[in-house]
Design an enzyme around this catalytic site. Structure first.
Site, PDB file in Angstrom:
ATOM      1  N   LEU A 239       0.800  -1.146   0.270  1.00  0.00           N
ATOM      2  CA  LEU A 239      -0.114  -0.049  -0.027  1.00  0.00           C
ATOM      3  C   LEU A 239       0.837   1.156  -0.069  1.00  0.00           C
ATOM      4  CD1 LEU A 239      -2.536  -1.391   2.701  1.00  0.00           C
ATOM      5  CD2 LEU A 239      -2.600  -1.329   0.178  1.00  0.00           C
ATOM      6  N   HIS A 240       1.440   1.659  -1.337  1.00  0.00           N
ATOM      7  CA  HIS A 240       2.511   2.605  -1.103  1.00  0.00           C
ATOM      8  C   HIS A 240       1.908   4.073  -0.763  1.00  0.00           C
ATOM      9  CE1 HIS A 240       4.886  -0.269  -3.470  1.00  0.00           C
ATOM     10  NE2 HIS A 240       3.911  -0.240  -4.356  1.00  0.00           N
TER      11      HIS A 240
END
Length: 306
Positions: A239-240
């Site tokens: 989940l950048h």
């Protein structure tokens, strides 16, 4: 609003994980989001701008303006990553249409906001290429100097890249913009792949989000599941972009290092790679460690209305 409220503008190119990050900010009582500026990145500017409006419509926040920004990098051809984010940029997940039409000229809008608001009162939460921020620095340096803090997802230090051997998408999409921003003397925190790849959602995580019945959580679950469909291998997905909101809200979950960062401005496949260069680099605060379990817990709580 309290003294600890984070008043911010989100600069973004939605984008699956951008959408999750935006929904986090809109769901958290910590943030007061003043506007969403868009940039071409994950997909073209018309689609990223429409998607920003769609995300706000899902959250019932048509009061927050969307302002269209840079349609292309400063001097390069952009990437096309529709194979990851889908032709609509949101993995085919259903969102309502924008409640209100977007405004135009993100750089002028940002400059006006920063000059009207108290100096040091506004954060910029950057989830895409830094083209808009670089243009702000070049065209309105006084306004740019009034930013309290820029928190940007981008780059890789010790980790491999995701669009080149060492290059990460957001920086590689517009290396010249990143170089301008890093040299501008802004209070900057860079959140690279070194930490974002540690914050990973499993199918059990998305199932738990969906079970809450909260619209933001369910939409986030669908978005993350779309990542599973568009990429292969592994039991989890990074989940950048949500890490930007997580850092803004709970910087104690991260460990910062000040590093002399230089951007590769060449034409090779590693254009946009970050070099730790004590002669040519600019001192930047870089998040290098994260308490991933607590970060995921906070994200789920916010998306679920907690």
């Amino acid at each position: 609003m309290t003294d600890t409220t984070i008043r911010a503008v989100i600069d973004t190119d939605p984008g699956i994980d951008d959408a999750v990050a935006i929904l986090h900010a809109l769901s958290s009582p910590v943030f007061d989001i003043l506007g969403v500026t868009t940039v071409a990145g994950n997909i073209g500017i018309e689609t990223t701008t429409r998607n920003a409006g769609r995300i706000l419509a899902l959250a019932g926040r048509g009061d927050i303006p969307v302002i269209a920004g840079a349609p292309a990098p400063l001097s390069r051809k952009g990437f096309d990553v529709a194979d990851i984010h889908g032709n609509d940029g949101l993995g085919g997940v259903r969102f309502p249409e924008p409640a209100v039409p977007p405004l135009s000229d993100a750089v002028e809008w940002l400059a006006g906001l920063l000059m009207r608001e108290p100096e040091g009162g506004i954060d910029i939460l950057a989830l895409g290429p830094l083209t808009n921020i670089a243009r702000l620095v070049g065209e309105h340096p006084e306004a740019a100097g009034r930013i309290r803090r820029l928190i940007a997802m981008g780059g890789a230090v010790d980790e491999p890249g995701n669009v080149g051997p060492r290059a990460e998408f957001n920086i590689a999409a517009d290396p010249e913009a990143a170089d301008i921003v890093f040299r501008a003397g802004l209070e900057t925190v860079l959140v690279p792949l070194d930490v974002t790849r540690k914050v990973r959602a499993t199918r059990a995580y998305t199932a738990a989000l969906r079970e809450t019945g909260v619209a933001a959580a369910a939409a986030s679950a669908d978005l993350i599941d779309a990542y599973f469909l568009s990429t292969s291998g592994g039991e989890s997905r990074p989940l950048h972009d949500p890490c930007v909101m997580l850092f803004a809200e709970r910087k104690d979950l991260f460990r910062l290092e000040t590093l002399p960062i230089a951007v590769d401005l060449g034409e090779a496949p590693d254009a946009g790679a970050l070099d730790v260069d004590r002669k040519a680099g600019t001192a930047i605060a870089v998040a290098m460690k994260v308490d991933s379990a607590k970060a995921l817990e906070l994200l789920a709580a916010r998306l679920s209305g907690g």
